[in-house]
Enzyme design. Structure first.
Site: not given
Ligand code: NAP
Length: 290
Positions: A93, A49, A116
């Site tokens: 994460q 990322k 997200d």
């Protein structure tokens, strides 16, 4: 049979995002990446990322709290990022190490920084067909692959295998939306479905997201169907240095003989997920500026 090449499609989206970021007035978008602990898969996902963000011109801020961080401290960290006007998007994460409550942390992220797309408000906006929210990255990537490979869902029977909050449910809602490219007739299968194969055989478009290695066999697919394989499963392979190989939820060798279009694993949906995260971060920056 047409191979839907996720790497090639992702590369062209990255190029598009790069020129859009370059044309932005003011500061560049900033993505905060929070990783707790040293889970090897999480380490490599966050690195990927960071690398993709740098390629596009998005600033990334990697925050590595210790694995011993308490729930309240982690939530305080999220509150601080929510309040920081120089941060546009926040990604925590997954998976968080136990005993941290992941869902509570996801919900703590301000909806307008939830790149997200796991916040209740953003999931709700998909159901309401409100485009001001953030769509979770993997479902968004699936829809982008379908669009860019010329697959219109209108009039098609779309069968989704799996009903998770991060893939199955949002992708089913997206396919159902009454808008161009979508407008499909959607069936969702899960572990309580009586006869999965009878339903997958009716699919014009089959989206597999169940986390079962090579579950979908050739005789479970209608000839000419479009097959999107979201699954990423490790199976033992002594010939590999790592001792394993990655396979999808679809038996690629058999199903590619039957399908009209299919995504490979790796190189299908996977590369799209990171791209969609960057697209959401750019959207967050634009929304913040507006
Ligand atoms: P998950 O949370 O474990 O959900 C799996 C879903 O599949 C559940 O709804 C489950 O049903 C259903 N299911 C499991 N076995 C089944 C069976 N035999 N028949 C019918 N339904 C079955 O998984 P996920 O997070 O959605 O991930 C799914 C797969 O996608 C995994 O391989 C994951 O690694 C991969 N993935 C890939 C990406 C990417 O970037 N490419 C991103 C996310 C996930 P119940 O609800 O009844 O339990």
């Amino acid at each position: 049979m047409q191979l839907i090449d996720g790497n090639a499609i992702a590369a062209s989206i990255i190029a598009e995002l790069k020129s859009q970021v370059a044309a932005l007035p003011g500061r560049k978008p900033c993505l905060a990446l929070v990783r707790v602990g040293e889970d090897p898969a999480s380490v490599s996902y966050v690195k990927k990322k960071e690398k993709t963000a740098a390629e596009i011109g998005i600033e990334s801020r990697v925050i590595l709290p210790p694995v011993t961080i308490a729930q309240a401290e982690l939530e305080k960290l999220i509150d601080d990022l929510n309040a920081d006007p120089t941060v546009d998007g926040i990604l925590v994460q997954s998976p968080l190490p136990k005993p941290l409550d992941e869902l509570a942390v996801f919900r703590r992220i301000a909806a307008h920084k939830d790149v997200d797309g796991f916040h209740t408000l953003n999931l709700g906006k998909i159901a309401q067909e409100d485009d001001t929210g953030f769509v979770a990255c993997t479902p968004a990537g699936v829809m982008e692959l379908l669009a860019r490979s010329g697959t219109d869902l209108k009039g098609k029977h779309v069968v989704v295998l799996g009903r998770s909050l991060i893939v199955g449910k949002p992708v089913a809602l997206l396919a159902l939306q009454k808008k161009a490219g979508a407008n499909g007739t959607v069936t969702v299968c899960h572990s309580g479905t009586a006869d999965v194969a009878a339903l997958t055989r009716q699919a014009d478009v089959l989206i597999a997201a169940i986390g079962r290695a090579e579950f979908v066999k050739g005789d479970m697919v209608k000839p000419g169907a479009v097959v999107i394989d979201v699954g990423i499963n490790r199976v033992a392979d002594a010939s590999k240095k790592t001792g394993y190989k990655l396979v999808g939820d679809v038996d690629f060798a058999a199903v590619s003989q039957v399908a009209s279009k299919i995504t490979p694993v790796p190189g299908g949906v996977g590369p799209m997920t990171v791209c969609m995260l960057m697209q959401n971060t750019l959207k967050a920056r634009r929304l913040a500026a507006a």
